[in-house]
Design a protein around this motif. Structure first.
Motif, PDB file in Angstrom:
ATOM      1  N   VAL A 208       1.083  -1.286  -0.058  1.00 35.91           N
ATOM      2  CA  VAL A 208       0.204  -0.091   0.212  1.00 35.91           C
ATOM      3  C   VAL A 208       0.846   1.030  -0.080  1.00 35.91           C
ATOM      4  O   VAL A 208       1.447   1.264   0.805  1.00 35.91           O
ATOM      5  N   TYR A 209       0.597   2.095  -0.890  1.00 39.55           N
ATOM      6  CA  TYR A 209       1.735   3.515  -1.136  1.00 39.55           C
ATOM      7  C   TYR A 209       1.071   4.315  -0.504  1.00 39.55           C
ATOM      8  O   TYR A 209      -0.639   4.649  -0.836  1.00 39.55           O
ATOM      9  N   TYR A 210       1.340   5.192  -0.077  1.00 41.12           N
ATOM     10  CA  TYR A 210       1.168   6.732   0.824  1.00 41.12           C
ATOM     11  C   TYR A 210       1.231   8.114   0.815  1.00 41.12           C
ATOM     12  O   TYR A 210       3.131   7.489   0.163  1.00 41.12           O
ATOM     13  N   CYS A 211       1.280   8.881   0.056  1.00 41.87           N
ATOM     14  CA  CYS A 211       1.533  10.095   0.559  1.00 41.87           C
ATOM     15  C   CYS A 211       1.476  11.202   1.584  1.00 41.87           C
ATOM     16  O   CYS A 211       0.602  10.454   2.527  1.00 41.87           O
ATOM     17  N   ALA A 212       2.583  11.977   1.679  1.00 39.26           N
ATOM     18  CA  ALA A 212       2.580  12.682   3.079  1.00 39.26           C
ATOM     19  C   ALA A 212       3.085  14.047   3.185  1.00 39.26           C
ATOM     20  O   ALA A 212       4.121  14.316   2.162  1.00 39.26           O
ATOM     21  N   ALA A 213       3.021  14.794   3.795  1.00 35.52           N
ATOM     22  CA  ALA A 213       3.828  15.864   3.279  1.00 35.52           C
ATOM     23  C   ALA A 213       4.522  16.589   4.513  1.00 35.52           C
ATOM     24  O   ALA A 213       3.582  16.825   5.833  1.00 35.52           O
ATOM     25  N   LYS A 214       5.054  17.360   4.433  1.00 36.32           N
ATOM     26  CA  LYS A 214       6.110  18.701   5.797  1.00 36.32           C
ATOM     27  C   LYS A 214       5.250  19.201   5.513  1.00 36.32           C
ATOM     28  O   LYS A 214       5.254  19.639   4.258  1.00 36.32           O
ATOM     29  N   THR A 215       5.693  20.574   6.296  1.00 43.02           N
ATOM     30  CA  THR A 215       5.372  22.050   6.371  1.00 43.02           C
ATOM     31  C   THR A 215       6.044  22.900   7.210  1.00 43.02           C
ATOM     32  O   THR A 215       6.311  22.496   8.546  1.00 43.02           O
ATOM     33  N   GLY A 216       6.202  23.453   6.523  1.00 45.03           N
ATOM     34  CA  GLY A 216       7.279  24.414   7.642  1.00 45.03           C
ATOM     35  C   GLY A 216       8.568  24.227   7.206  1.00 45.03           C
ATOM     36  O   GLY A 216       9.282  23.503   6.055  1.00 45.03           O
ATOM     37  N   ARG A 217       9.433  24.095   8.916  1.00 40.84           N
ATOM     38  CA  ARG A 217      10.481  23.949   9.198  1.00 40.84           C
ATOM     39  C   ARG A 217      11.061  22.773   9.468  1.00 40.84           C
ATOM     40  O   ARG A 217      11.042  21.896  10.828  1.00 40.84           O
ATOM     41  N   ARG A 218       9.346  21.968  10.093  1.00 38.36           N
ATOM     42  CA  ARG A 218       9.182  20.749  10.736  1.00 38.36           C
ATOM     43  C   ARG A 218       9.696  19.491  10.073  1.00 38.36           C
ATOM     44  O   ARG A 218       9.232  19.249   8.881  1.00 38.36           O
ATOM     45  N   PRO A 219      10.085  18.999  11.055  1.00 39.95           N
ATOM     46  CA  PRO A 219      11.296  17.964  10.046  1.00 39.95           C
ATOM     47  C   PRO A 219       9.968  16.103  10.195  1.00 39.95           C
ATOM     48  O   PRO A 219      10.724  15.834   8.920  1.00 39.95           O
ATOM     49  N   SER A 220       8.707  15.815  10.830  1.00 36.92           N
ATOM     50  CA  SER A 220       8.077  15.103   9.537  1.00 36.92           C
ATOM     51  C   SER A 220       7.406  15.555   9.454  1.00 36.92           C
ATOM     52  O   SER A 220       6.593  16.324   9.891  1.00 36.92           O
ATOM     53  N   TYR A 221       7.013  13.951   8.971  1.00 32.72           N
ATOM     54  CA  TYR A 221       5.904  14.355   7.762  1.00 32.72           C
ATOM     55  C   TYR A 221       4.247  14.308   8.426  1.00 32.72           C
ATOM     56  O   TYR A 221       4.109  12.944   9.326  1.00 32.72           O
ATOM     57  N   ASP A 222       3.445  15.153   8.876  1.00 33.67           N
ATOM     58  CA  ASP A 222       2.731  15.496   9.566  1.00 33.67           C
ATOM     59  C   ASP A 222       0.942  15.828   8.727  1.00 33.67           C
ATOM     60  O   ASP A 222       0.138  15.076   9.793  1.00 33.67           O
ATOM     61  N   TYR A 223       1.570  15.486   7.702  1.00 35.54           N
ATOM     62  CA  TYR A 223      -0.383  15.200   6.894  1.00 35.54           C
ATOM     63  C   TYR A 223      -0.338  13.901   5.612  1.00 35.54           C
ATOM     64  O   TYR A 223       0.975  13.781   5.233  1.00 35.54           O
ATOM     65  N   TRP A 224      -1.197  13.161   6.580  1.00 34.84           N
ATOM     66  CA  TRP A 224      -1.075  11.514   5.078  1.00 34.84           C
ATOM     67  C   TRP A 224      -2.315  11.553   4.566  1.00 34.84           C
ATOM     68  O   TRP A 224      -3.360  11.856   5.013  1.00 34.84           O
ATOM     69  N   GLY A 225      -1.974  10.992   3.112  1.00 38.79           N
ATOM     70  CA  GLY A 225      -3.534  10.236   2.089  1.00 38.79           C
ATOM     71  C   GLY A 225      -3.332   9.706   2.252  1.00 38.79           C
ATOM     72  O   GLY A 225      -3.142   8.346   2.782  1.00 38.79           O
ATOM     73  N   GLN A 226      -4.876   8.594   2.312  1.00 40.23           N
ATOM     74  CA  GLN A 226      -4.979   7.447   1.913  1.00 40.23           C
ATOM     75  C   GLN A 226      -3.713   6.643   0.719  1.00 40.23           C
ATOM     76  O   GLN A 226      -3.929   7.226   0.489  1.00 40.23           O
ATOM     77  N   GLY A 227      -4.057   5.300   1.098  1.00 40.33           N
ATOM     78  CA  GLY A 227      -3.091   4.359   0.731  1.00 40.33           C
ATOM     79  C   GLY A 227      -3.738   4.402  -0.425  1.00 40.33           C
ATOM     80  O   GLY A 227      -5.465   4.503  -0.532  1.00 40.33           O
ATOM     81  N   THR A 228      -3.136   3.915  -2.157  1.00 40.26           N
ATOM     82  CA  THR A 228      -3.239   3.065  -2.427  1.00 40.26           C
ATOM     83  C   THR A 228      -2.627   1.322  -3.068  1.00 40.26           C
ATOM     84  O   THR A 228      -1.589   1.251  -2.563  1.00 40.26           O
ATOM     85  N   HIS A 229      -3.210   0.829  -3.459  1.00 37.91           N
ATOM     86  CA  HIS A 229      -2.502  -0.644  -3.564  1.00 37.91           C
ATOM     87  C   HIS A 229      -2.120  -0.776  -4.145  1.00 37.91           C
ATOM     88  O   HIS A 229      -2.569  -0.545  -5.406  1.00 37.91           O
TER      89      HIS A 229
END
Length: 118
Positions: free
Chosen positions: A92-113
């Motif tokens: 299952v593949y997911y995309c995720a986003a970082k914002t600003g200078r935060r080091p972590s991926y805080d926003y995630w999409g639903q997965g696609t198989h």
């Protein structure tokens, strides 16, 4: 930031597939979008990432040379072009986003198989 990943499916080994990740909302705060995957019974792993400014890419060793991440600025969409697919790419593949200078991926999409048959 809202993310929606799509484009998965069933393909054969050696085939290509392109996944899309559409971003909406406060996309101006996005600093990078990453792709991750999780195979059955395994932990989620990093696939690659692209920066929002400069489109600098980075890939996991297992996909380098086969996968390419790109952006469509006008449509706020990030693509994951997957070539020479192998059964080990099944996940299952997911995309995720970082914002600003935060080091972590805080926003995630639903997965696609993605299923790659041998």
């Amino acid at each position: 930031v809202q993310l929606q990943a799509y484009g998965g499916g069933l393909v054969q080994a050696g085939d290509s597939l392109r996944l899309s990740c559409a971003a909406s909302g406060r996309t101006f705060s996005t600093s990078a979008v990453g792709w991750f995957r999780q195979a059955p019974g395994k932990e989620r792993e990093f696939v690659g990432t692209i920066t929002w400014i400069g489109s600098i890419t980075n890939y996991a060793g297992s996909v380098k040379g086969r996968f390419t991440i790109s952006r469509d600025n006008a449509n706020n969409t990030v693509y994951l072009q997957m070539n020479s697919l192998k059964p080990d790419d099944t996940a299952v593949y997911y995309c995720a986003a970082k914002t600003g200078r935060r080091p972590s991926y805080d926003y995630w999409g639903q997965g696609t198989h993605v299923t790659v048959s041998s």
